[in-house]
Design a protein around this motif. Structure first.
Motif, PDB file in Angstrom:
ATOM      1  N   VAL A 381       1.178  -0.799   0.475  1.00  0.00           N
ATOM      2  CA  VAL A 381      -0.126   0.060  -0.466  1.00  0.00           C
ATOM      3  C   VAL A 381       1.285   1.624  -0.335  1.00  0.00           C
ATOM      4  O   VAL A 381       0.732   2.358  -0.845  1.00  0.00           O
ATOM      5  N   LYS A 382       1.909   1.111   0.777  1.00  0.00           N
ATOM      6  CA  LYS A 382       2.728   2.706   1.064  1.00  0.00           C
ATOM      7  C   LYS A 382       3.210   2.983  -0.453  1.00  0.00           C
ATOM      8  O   LYS A 382       3.155   3.598  -0.869  1.00  0.00           O
ATOM      9  N   ALA A 383       3.609   1.782  -1.330  1.00  0.00           N
ATOM     10  CA  ALA A 383       4.136   1.967  -2.781  1.00  0.00           C
ATOM     11  C   ALA A 383       3.542   2.101  -3.288  1.00  0.00           C
ATOM     12  O   ALA A 383       3.650   3.288  -4.428  1.00  0.00           O
ATOM     13  N   ALA A 384       2.109   1.497  -3.771  1.00  0.00           N
ATOM     14  CA  ALA A 384       0.855   2.519  -4.218  1.00  0.00           C
ATOM     15  C   ALA A 384       0.704   3.817  -4.124  1.00  0.00           C
ATOM     16  O   ALA A 384       0.506   4.724  -5.116  1.00  0.00           O
ATOM     17  N   VAL A 385       0.835   4.565  -3.069  1.00  0.00           N
ATOM     18  CA  VAL A 385       0.025   5.596  -1.954  1.00  0.00           C
ATOM     19  C   VAL A 385       2.088   6.393  -2.854  1.00  0.00           C
ATOM     20  O   VAL A 385       1.175   7.629  -3.395  1.00  0.00           O
ATOM     21  N   LYS A 386       2.953   6.124  -2.769  1.00  0.00           N
ATOM     22  CA  LYS A 386       3.644   6.706  -3.279  1.00  0.00           C
ATOM     23  C   LYS A 386       3.997   7.390  -4.416  1.00  0.00           C
ATOM     24  O   LYS A 386       4.265   8.055  -5.591  1.00  0.00           O
ATOM     25  N   ALA A 387       3.598   6.035  -5.568  1.00  0.00           N
ATOM     26  CA  ALA A 387       3.495   6.095  -6.488  1.00  0.00           C
ATOM     27  C   ALA A 387       2.795   7.004  -7.774  1.00  0.00           C
ATOM     28  O   ALA A 387       2.779   7.863  -8.616  1.00  0.00           O
ATOM     29  N   VAL A 388       1.432   7.312  -6.723  1.00  0.00           N
ATOM     30  CA  VAL A 388       0.120   7.592  -7.508  1.00  0.00           C
ATOM     31  C   VAL A 388       0.352   8.933  -6.865  1.00  0.00           C
ATOM     32  O   VAL A 388      -0.004   9.744  -7.483  1.00  0.00           O
ATOM     33  N   TRP A 389       0.314   8.955  -5.708  1.00  0.00           N
ATOM     34  CA  TRP A 389       0.199  10.023  -4.849  1.00  0.00           C
ATOM     35  C   TRP A 389       1.537  10.957  -3.385  1.00  0.00           C
ATOM     36  O   TRP A 389       1.455  10.803  -3.142  1.00  0.00           O
ATOM     37  N   PRO A 390       3.047  11.320  -4.616  1.00  0.00           N
ATOM     38  CA  PRO A 390       3.888  11.696  -3.451  1.00  0.00           C
ATOM     39  C   PRO A 390       4.254  12.350  -2.494  1.00  0.00           C
ATOM     40  O   PRO A 390       3.111  13.535  -3.535  1.00  0.00           O
ATOM     41  N   ALA A 391       5.079  12.246  -2.001  1.00  0.00           N
ATOM     42  CA  ALA A 391       4.698  13.680  -1.016  1.00  0.00           C
ATOM     43  C   ALA A 391       5.587  14.939  -1.983  1.00  0.00           C
ATOM     44  O   ALA A 391       6.369  14.527  -3.109  1.00  0.00           O
ATOM     45  N   VAL A 392       5.201  15.861  -2.029  1.00  0.00           N
ATOM     46  CA  VAL A 392       5.746  17.571  -2.149  1.00  0.00           C
ATOM     47  C   VAL A 392       6.089  17.848  -0.894  1.00  0.00           C
ATOM     48  O   VAL A 392       5.705  18.265  -0.396  1.00  0.00           O
ATOM     49  N   ASP A 393       7.364  18.443  -1.598  1.00  0.00           N
ATOM     50  CA  ASP A 393       8.375  19.725  -0.276  1.00  0.00           C
ATOM     51  C   ASP A 393       7.389  21.066  -0.634  1.00  0.00           C
ATOM     52  O   ASP A 393       7.983  21.048  -2.442  1.00  0.00           O
ATOM     53  N   PRO A 394       7.239  22.073  -0.710  1.00  0.00           N
ATOM     54  CA  PRO A 394       6.323  23.563  -1.120  1.00  0.00           C
ATOM     55  C   PRO A 394       7.939  23.640  -1.604  1.00  0.00           C
ATOM     56  O   PRO A 394       7.456  24.752  -3.207  1.00  0.00           O
ATOM     57  N   ALA A 395       8.631  23.626  -1.218  1.00  0.00           N
ATOM     58  CA  ALA A 395       9.713  25.030  -1.571  1.00  0.00           C
ATOM     59  C   ALA A 395      10.604  24.877  -2.832  1.00  0.00           C
ATOM     60  O   ALA A 395      10.701  25.031  -3.531  1.00  0.00           O
ATOM     61  N   LYS A 396      10.888  23.312  -2.668  1.00  0.00           N
ATOM     62  CA  LYS A 396      10.879  22.692  -4.294  1.00  0.00           C
ATOM     63  C   LYS A 396       9.849  22.753  -5.164  1.00  0.00           C
ATOM     64  O   LYS A 396      10.602  22.526  -6.530  1.00  0.00           O
ATOM     65  N   LEU A 397       8.696  22.438  -4.825  1.00  0.00           N
ATOM     66  CA  LEU A 397       8.214  22.807  -5.845  1.00  0.00           C
ATOM     67  C   LEU A 397       8.109  24.237  -6.812  1.00  0.00           C
ATOM     68  O   LEU A 397       7.897  24.266  -8.070  1.00  0.00           O
ATOM     69  N   VAL A 398       8.227  25.294  -5.368  1.00  0.00           N
ATOM     70  CA  VAL A 398       8.394  26.612  -6.051  1.00  0.00           C
ATOM     71  C   VAL A 398       9.992  26.848  -6.648  1.00  0.00           C
ATOM     72  O   VAL A 398       9.592  27.106  -8.161  1.00  0.00           O
ATOM     73  N   LEU A 399      10.606  25.852  -6.546  1.00  0.00           N
ATOM     74  CA  LEU A 399      12.453  26.182  -6.623  1.00  0.00           C
ATOM     75  C   LEU A 399      11.901  25.315  -8.580  1.00  0.00           C
ATOM     76  O   LEU A 399      12.674  26.517  -9.703  1.00  0.00           O
ATOM     77  N   ARG A 400      11.852  24.597  -8.514  1.00  0.00           N
ATOM     78  CA  ARG A 400      11.341  24.056 -10.023  1.00  0.00           C
ATOM     79  C   ARG A 400      10.820  24.616 -11.119  1.00  0.00           C
ATOM     80  O   ARG A 400      10.987  25.156 -11.968  1.00  0.00           O
ATOM     81  N   LEU A 401       9.203  25.302  -9.863  1.00  0.00           N
ATOM     82  CA  LEU A 401       8.415  26.031 -11.125  1.00  0.00           C
ATOM     83  C   LEU A 401       9.233  27.164 -11.629  1.00  0.00           C
ATOM     84  O   LEU A 401       9.359  28.100 -12.786  1.00  0.00           O
ATOM     85  N   LEU A 402      10.464  28.316 -10.676  1.00  0.00           N
ATOM     86  CA  LEU A 402      11.063  28.773 -10.863  1.00  0.00           C
ATOM     87  C   LEU A 402      12.212  28.596 -12.020  1.00  0.00           C
ATOM     88  O   LEU A 402      12.809  29.662 -12.184  1.00  0.00           O
ATOM     89  N   SER A 403      12.623  27.632 -11.795  1.00  0.00           N
ATOM     90  CA  SER A 403      14.051  27.459 -12.252  1.00  0.00           C
ATOM     91  C   SER A 403      13.947  26.835 -13.506  1.00  0.00           C
ATOM     92  O   SER A 403      14.917  26.754 -14.220  1.00  0.00           O
ATOM     93  N   ASP A 404      12.499  25.320 -14.001  1.00  0.00           N
ATOM     94  CA  ASP A 404      12.697  24.929 -14.889  1.00  0.00           C
ATOM     95  C   ASP A 404      11.272  25.370 -15.824  1.00  0.00           C
ATOM     96  O   ASP A 404      10.023  25.464 -16.228  1.00  0.00           O
ATOM     97  N   ALA A 405      11.971  26.229 -17.092  1.00  0.00           N
ATOM     98  CA  ALA A 405      10.799  26.619 -18.212  1.00  0.00           C
ATOM     99  C   ALA A 405       9.734  26.233 -18.757  1.00  0.00           C
ATOM    100  O   ALA A 405       8.576  26.391 -18.980  1.00  0.00           O
ATOM    101  N   ASP A 406      10.453  24.445 -18.872  1.00  0.00           N
ATOM    102  CA  ASP A 406       9.161  23.698 -19.303  1.00  0.00           C
ATOM    103  C   ASP A 406       7.681  23.221 -18.150  1.00  0.00           C
ATOM    104  O   ASP A 406       7.270  23.732 -18.652  1.00  0.00           O
ATOM    105  N   PHE A 407       8.626  23.725 -17.558  1.00  0.00           N
ATOM    106  CA  PHE A 407       7.522  22.917 -16.659  1.00  0.00           C
ATOM    107  C   PHE A 407       6.795  24.013 -15.919  1.00  0.00           C
ATOM    108  O   PHE A 407       5.496  24.216 -15.813  1.00  0.00           O
ATOM    109  N   LEU A 408       7.276  25.344 -15.655  1.00  0.00           N
ATOM    110  CA  LEU A 408       6.681  26.443 -15.676  1.00  0.00           C
ATOM    111  C   LEU A 408       5.516  26.581 -16.645  1.00  0.00           C
ATOM    112  O   LEU A 408       3.971  27.217 -16.156  1.00  0.00           O
ATOM    113  N   ALA A 409       6.155  26.334 -18.223  1.00  0.00           N
ATOM    114  CA  ALA A 409       5.339  26.842 -19.184  1.00  0.00           C
ATOM    115  C   ALA A 409       4.339  25.566 -19.481  1.00  0.00           C
ATOM    116  O   ALA A 409       3.207  25.952 -19.869  1.00  0.00           O
ATOM    117  N   GLY A 410       4.579  24.415 -18.970  1.00  0.00           N
ATOM    118  CA  GLY A 410       3.218  23.584 -19.428  1.00  0.00           C
ATOM    119  C   GLY A 410       1.766  23.559 -18.002  1.00  0.00           C
ATOM    120  O   GLY A 410       0.957  23.137 -18.367  1.00  0.00           O
TER     121      GLY A 410
END
Length: 683
Positions: A381-410
């Motif tokens: 069950v843990k493996a399924a949750v990790k694959a389907v609904w992974p944990a997300v760090d808010p700072a890392k999410l914003v970091l990727r948005l501001l650093s990755d042009a393709d991720f932001l554009a998408g």
């Protein structure tokens, strides 16, 4: 109005002084009683003992007799007993109105808290509506000593209406040190806002000197009085624009006996990362736009993927299989419920485990909640949750948005233009959250992302001051702190000095999540002299065409002068002239000119402080960068080089708004010094 003189037994002033002395003695007894409380045998455990000890400590602090702060400032003589039937011949009661309640040894009140219902007529009664008050008496003080009184016989139709001299003197008293309360001078229109209920949000539009900040702070004090238990559980918070402002106002609530209200800036609220960078205006405007919340939401939920493989749980000798289509139904249901990302992720393993339990029951087993919890913790069950609904760090999410042009554009497609996406992208992408040079606007984005993942706790009441300068995303950050509570929003659209400054209160309140808030406007000016506010109001057609100018109600016209000078030495001379008067003096200048003026003051041997620094007996001059002047006030202001204040901003309208702020910081006198021509809008 009475003045000091002989003190025979029948002298009213002597009797009032005697009541003041008796009230101070009663307050000391109340404090001593609190200090002598022994709680060793009244608590069940050490946790309760700690809580009770802290409550007693706060009670002792609230009973302090502050030097120079009068215990009472007014008196009401009622025609009839308040709340009782008005029987003919019934004698009314007398109440002394003060900053806190004081009672004698028998429990009878000697001073009534200004927030009590019986005190309300002190602020609202008039000759047209005396509210059953026969006499309203105001007291004058000098350094804590009662020196005068003034009576209004409200129930006497022959009594002419007149302006209170004591009230005017209190309003115009020199401002030395931090901001003080206005509890003795609250006006009817201000009192109506102060006493508005806890359930609703109030937005106060008020020009310079209308007392909007004081109204907001006094509303907090009133709400704590009227709803203490509720707000003790949920908490209250005052949000100011910067630390200097918070230091300036920090003594108001303690002077009213309220010690538990927290104070912070918006940056304090969103301090998830260390802020070491800064945005240009274009980037800050886009990052502060409410559309960024949509981009963040898209980017976050893009991490959720629909399952394509079944989950197989092994328990003992049996294998239980949840097919992919059933897992997909569970995931879609959680997405449709629109709950927080983190809450849904926490619910997912339990939902999968429940599907397994249903199969167990169909097979004749009788599993209970313990079995469901055990299934939810299995590796499959843990493996399924990790694959389907992974944990997300808010700072890392914003970091990727501001650093990755393709991720932001998408995730910004259809929301942000290509130019807007380019404006927010970092030219030098950071490798990690720790190494990134986050800006204040980035921290707000991280706070938004954090709330999408886990709900931000809500307070009972929030006061937001100088609100006109907040971006939509900052409003959302504040709104998250009072989703189940209410707010008092204070500001002046004419004083908005950020590129994203509020254009209308309705728009701002929508971002705050308080669309149903009541908007009140204060236009009577109690702080700024008439000539000064009239001069500053020349800018209103250019910076806020729809706003009515403030009308000064001060009797003292103050002083106002415009002086052409040749050098910084002449500005120092102007400061020396202002220092000859009683009270505080502020030298306000464009930020870039502050070092030169600081050097000139030092060379001339004129001592000065920075904003927020504690005033000392020998130093009454504060050197204030124009960017920090908002919300501050000084008895006398020397405003250096208005043209430089305007030119320091990215556009003329913002510069003129900054100048409007600087022009309206004076309580008694304004001296404008300039070498360059004045802005044509002041002509």
């Amino acid at each position: 109005m009475s003045t000091p003189g002989p003190t025979p037994v029948d002298d009213p002033l002597a009797r009032e002084r005697a009541h003041l002395a008796a009230s101070r003695a009663a307050l000391r007894v109340m404090r001593e009683d609190a200090e002598s409380l022994d709680i060793r045998d009244v608590t069940a455990n050490w946790v309760n003992a700690q809580v009770l000890a802290r409550q007693i400590e706060e009670r002792i602090k609230s009973l302090a007799d502050l030097a120079g702060t009068p215990l009472f400032f007014g008196r009401l003589d009622y025609l009839h007993p308040p709340g009782a039937e008005r029987a003919e011949g019934a004698e009314g009661e007398r109440f002394y109105i003060g900053r806190r309640h004081v009672h004698d040894a028998e429990g009878d009140p000697m001073v009534i808290d200004w927030r009590a219902p019986v005190s309300q007529p002190f602020y609202r009664a008039s000759g047209k509506d005396p509210m059953d008050v026969a006499l309203r008496r105001r007291f004058g003080y000098t350094g804590g000593e009662l020196t005068a009184y003034e009576d209004e016989r409200l129930s006497d139709p022959a009594e002419p209406a007149r302006t209170s001299r004591l009230l005017q003197q209190e309003i115009e008293r020199p401002r030395v040190g931090p901001m003080r309360d206005i509890v003795a001078t609250i006006q009817p229109e201000q009192d109506e806002i102060v006493r508005s209920g806890l359930g609703g949000t109030v937005c106060v539009q008020g020009g310079p000197g209308t007392g909007k900040t004081a109204v907001g702070l006094h509303r907090v004090a009133y709400l704590l009085y009227a709803h203490r238990e509720r707000l003790a559980r949920s908490g209250t918070l005052v949000i100011g624009p910067n630390r200097s402002f918070l230091q300036y106002i920090e003594q108001v609530l303690p002077a009213l006996g309220e010690l538990t209200v927290q104070q912070a800036t918006v940056d304090d609220l969103v301090a998830h990362v260390e802020v070491r960078g800064a945005d240009d205006a274009a980037a800050a405007v886009v990052k502060g736009d409410a559309r960024m919340a949509q981009v963040l939401r898209r980017a976050l939920y893009a991490h959720v993927t629909l399952p394509t493989e079944p989950v197989v749980v092994v328990r003992g000798s049996r294998r239980w299989r949840v097919p992919a289509y059933e897992l997909e139904e569970i995931v879609r249901e959680l997405l449709d419920r629109d709950i927080r990302y983190g809450a849904a992720r926490e619910a997912l393993p339990q939902r999968i485990a429940h599907a397994v339990l249903v199969q167990m029951e169909r097979a004749g087993e009788a599993p209970d909640d313990r079995v469901q919890d055990a299934v939810a913790r299995t590796s499959a069950v843990k493996a399924a949750v990790k694959a389907v609904w992974p944990a997300v760090d808010p700072a890392k999410l914003v970091l990727r948005l501001l650093s990755d042009a393709d991720f932001l554009a998408g995730h910004a497609e259809g929301i942000l233009t290509a130019d807007e996406q380019k404006a927010v992208l970092w030219t030098r992408p950071a490798r990690s959250v720790r190494s990134a040079k986050w800006s204040p606007a980035d921290a707000v984005l991280i706070d938004e992302a954090a709330d999408l993942i886990q709900r931000t706790p809500s307070l009972g009441h929030v006061v937001l001051d100088e609100a006109q300068d907040l971006s939509p995303m900052q409003y959302r950050a504040v709104g998250r702190r009072c989703t189940t509570g209410s707010a008092t929003v204070l500001g002046d659209l004419a004083q908005g000095t950020t590129p994203w400054a509020t254009r209308s209160w309705r728009e701002a309140l929508a971002h705050l999540g308080k669309q149903d808030a009541v908007v009140e406007e204060l236009t009577a000016g109690f702080r700024v002299p008439a000539d000064v506010i009239a001069y500053a109001s020349r800018l209103l057609p250019h910076i806020a065409p729809g706003l009515a100018p403030v009308e000064s109600v001060r009797e003292n016209p103050g002083s106002f002068e415009i002086r052409a000078v040749a050098s910084a030495a002449d500005v120092v001379d102007a400061c020396r002239e202002s220092l000859r008067h009683e009270g505080s003096v502020g030298l306000i200048a464009a930020d870039a000119r502050v070092p030169e003026l600081a050097g000139a003051l030092t060379a001339a041997g004129v001592g000065y402080l920075g904003p927020g620094e504690e005033t000392t007996p020998g130093t009454r001059l504060t050197l204030v960068p124009a960017s920090l002047a908002k919300g501050l006030e000084y008895d006398y202001v020397v405003l250096d080089e208005p043209r430089a204040v305007v030119d320091a901003e990215p556009d003329e309208r913002t510069g003129l708004r900054r100048l409007y702020v600087c022009l309206t910081r004076a309580v008694s006198g304004l001296l404008v010094t300039h070498t360059a021509p004045l802005p044509e809008q002041l002509a």
